[in-house]
Design a protein around this motif. Structure first.
Motif, PDB file in Angstrom:
ATOM      1  N   GLY A  19       0.803  -1.212   0.000  1.00  0.00           N
ATOM      2  CA  GLY A  19       0.000   0.000   0.000  1.00  0.00           C
ATOM      3  C   GLY A  19       0.832   1.256   0.000  1.00  0.00           C
ATOM      4  O   GLY A  19       2.055   1.221   0.158  1.00  0.00           O
ATOM      5  N   ARG A  21       0.484   5.318   1.527  1.00  0.00           N
ATOM      6  CA  ARG A  21      -0.254   6.245   2.389  1.00  0.00           C
ATOM      7  C   ARG A  21       0.255   7.652   2.082  1.00  0.00           C
ATOM      8  O   ARG A  21       1.442   7.949   2.259  1.00  0.00           O
ATOM      9  CB  ARG A  21      -0.010   5.897   3.856  1.00  0.00           C
ATOM     10  N   TRP A  32       2.131  10.647  -6.452  1.00  0.00           N
ATOM     11  CA  TRP A  32       1.419  10.066  -7.586  1.00  0.00           C
ATOM     12  C   TRP A  32       2.260   9.061  -8.383  1.00  0.00           C
ATOM     13  O   TRP A  32       1.769   7.997  -8.748  1.00  0.00           O
ATOM     14  CB  TRP A  32       0.864  11.149  -8.503  1.00  0.00           C
ATOM     15  N   MET A  35       2.120   5.567  -6.928  1.00  0.00           N
ATOM     16  CA  MET A  35       0.840   4.883  -7.142  1.00  0.00           C
ATOM     17  C   MET A  35       0.657   4.494  -8.605  1.00  0.00           C
ATOM     18  O   MET A  35       0.160   3.417  -8.909  1.00  0.00           O
ATOM     19  CB  MET A  35      -0.306   5.756  -6.653  1.00  0.00           C
ATOM     20  N   THR A  58      -7.812  -4.406  -5.008  1.00  0.00           N
ATOM     21  CA  THR A  58      -7.380  -3.103  -4.517  1.00  0.00           C
ATOM     22  C   THR A  58      -8.458  -2.511  -3.620  1.00  0.00           C
ATOM     23  O   THR A  58      -9.631  -2.493  -3.978  1.00  0.00           O
ATOM     24  CB  THR A  58      -7.080  -2.149  -5.683  1.00  0.00           C
ATOM     25  N   LEU A  60      -9.477   0.962  -1.362  1.00  0.00           N
ATOM     26  CA  LEU A  60      -9.151   2.379  -1.254  1.00  0.00           C
ATOM     27  C   LEU A  60      -9.505   2.890   0.132  1.00  0.00           C
ATOM     28  O   LEU A  60     -10.640   2.749   0.582  1.00  0.00           O
ATOM     29  CB  LEU A  60      -9.916   3.185  -2.306  1.00  0.00           C
ATOM     30  N   SER A  62      -8.860   6.242   3.090  1.00  0.00           N
ATOM     31  CA  SER A  62      -8.894   7.702   3.069  1.00  0.00           C
ATOM     32  C   SER A  62      -7.540   8.324   2.750  1.00  0.00           C
ATOM     33  O   SER A  62      -7.483   9.450   2.274  1.00  0.00           O
ATOM     34  CB  SER A  62      -9.407   8.235   4.408  1.00  0.00           C
ATOM     35  N   GLY A  64      -5.023   6.453   0.960  1.00  0.00           N
ATOM     36  CA  GLY A  64      -4.359   5.794  -0.151  1.00  0.00           C
ATOM     37  C   GLY A  64      -4.822   4.363  -0.333  1.00  0.00           C
ATOM     38  O   GLY A  64      -5.639   3.852   0.437  1.00  0.00           O
ATOM     39  N   PRO A  65      -4.284   3.705  -1.354  1.00  0.00           N
ATOM     40  CA  PRO A  65      -4.715   2.345  -1.676  1.00  0.00           C
ATOM     41  C   PRO A  65      -3.937   1.276  -0.919  1.00  0.00           C
ATOM     42  O   PRO A  65      -2.801   1.487  -0.497  1.00  0.00           O
ATOM     43  CB  PRO A  65      -4.404   2.241  -3.175  1.00  0.00           C
ATOM     44  N   THR A  66      -4.585   0.131  -0.765  1.00  0.00           N
ATOM     45  CA  THR A  66      -3.942  -1.094  -0.281  1.00  0.00           C
ATOM     46  C   THR A  66      -4.321  -2.177  -1.271  1.00  0.00           C
ATOM     47  O   THR A  66      -5.491  -2.300  -1.636  1.00  0.00           O
ATOM     48  CB  THR A  66      -4.448  -1.492   1.116  1.00  0.00           C
TER      49      THR A  66
END
Length: 160
Positions: A19, A21, A32, A35, A58, A60, A62, A64-66
């Motif tokens: 992920g 953050r 960016w 990601m 994936t 989402l 608050s 960023g993605p995991t």
């Protein structure tokens, strides 16, 4: 009647969580690219049946993605991560270069879990589409493996 399914995988597997953050939202130039680098890596893995990559999901949050990834083994994860001819190494080097320029803008993290053959079970209740481990490996009726989580784990132990 509600449909009960479980994943269709026998044997060991690896679960890899990765992920990002975002710590400094106002610095997309720093976060960016980290990601955006994931999509080409996933395309590369998906196109290579020998990579050991089974699939992933994936999520989402608050900040960023995991991504939850499923692999045939931990060794497959490490082989991909350390292969200079694959997309991961240059992306990692670029991340470090940017991180030195803008320290603290983004946190990239990962966790790797080796799951023995008798250490995984799943249940999907009324799932119209596959997701999670079933999306990565296929789905079968849960009754084939047991009515309860305990029974499914015991069945996995018998298959190992």
């Amino acid at each position: 009647m509600t449909t009960l399914t479980t994943h269709d995988h026998h044997g060991e597997l690896a679960v890899f969580l990765i992920g990002a953050r975002v710590e400094r939202l106002w610095r997309p130039d720093a976060w960016w690219p980290a990601m955006a680098a994931m999509r080409p890596m996933l395309a590369e893995l998906t196109a290579d049946a020998d990579s050991g990559f089974l699939g992933g999901t994936t999520l989402l949050g608050s900040r960023g993605p995991t991504m939850v990834q499923y692999w045939r083994s931990v060794e497959h994860v490490y082989a991909y991560a350390n292969d200079d001819a694959r997309r991961h190494r240059p992306a990692w080097a670029e991340f470090y270069r940017r991180a030195r320029r803008v320290p603290g803008a983004v946190t990239v993290w990962h966790e790797t879990f080796r799951v023995p053959a008798d250490g995984h079970e799943s249940l999907y209740v009324g799932a119209p589409a596959r997701f999670g481990l079933a999306a990565a490996t296929g789905a079968v009726p849960a009754a084939r493996r047991g009515r309860t989580a305990r029974e499914r784990l015991a069945h996995a132990s018998e298959e190992a």
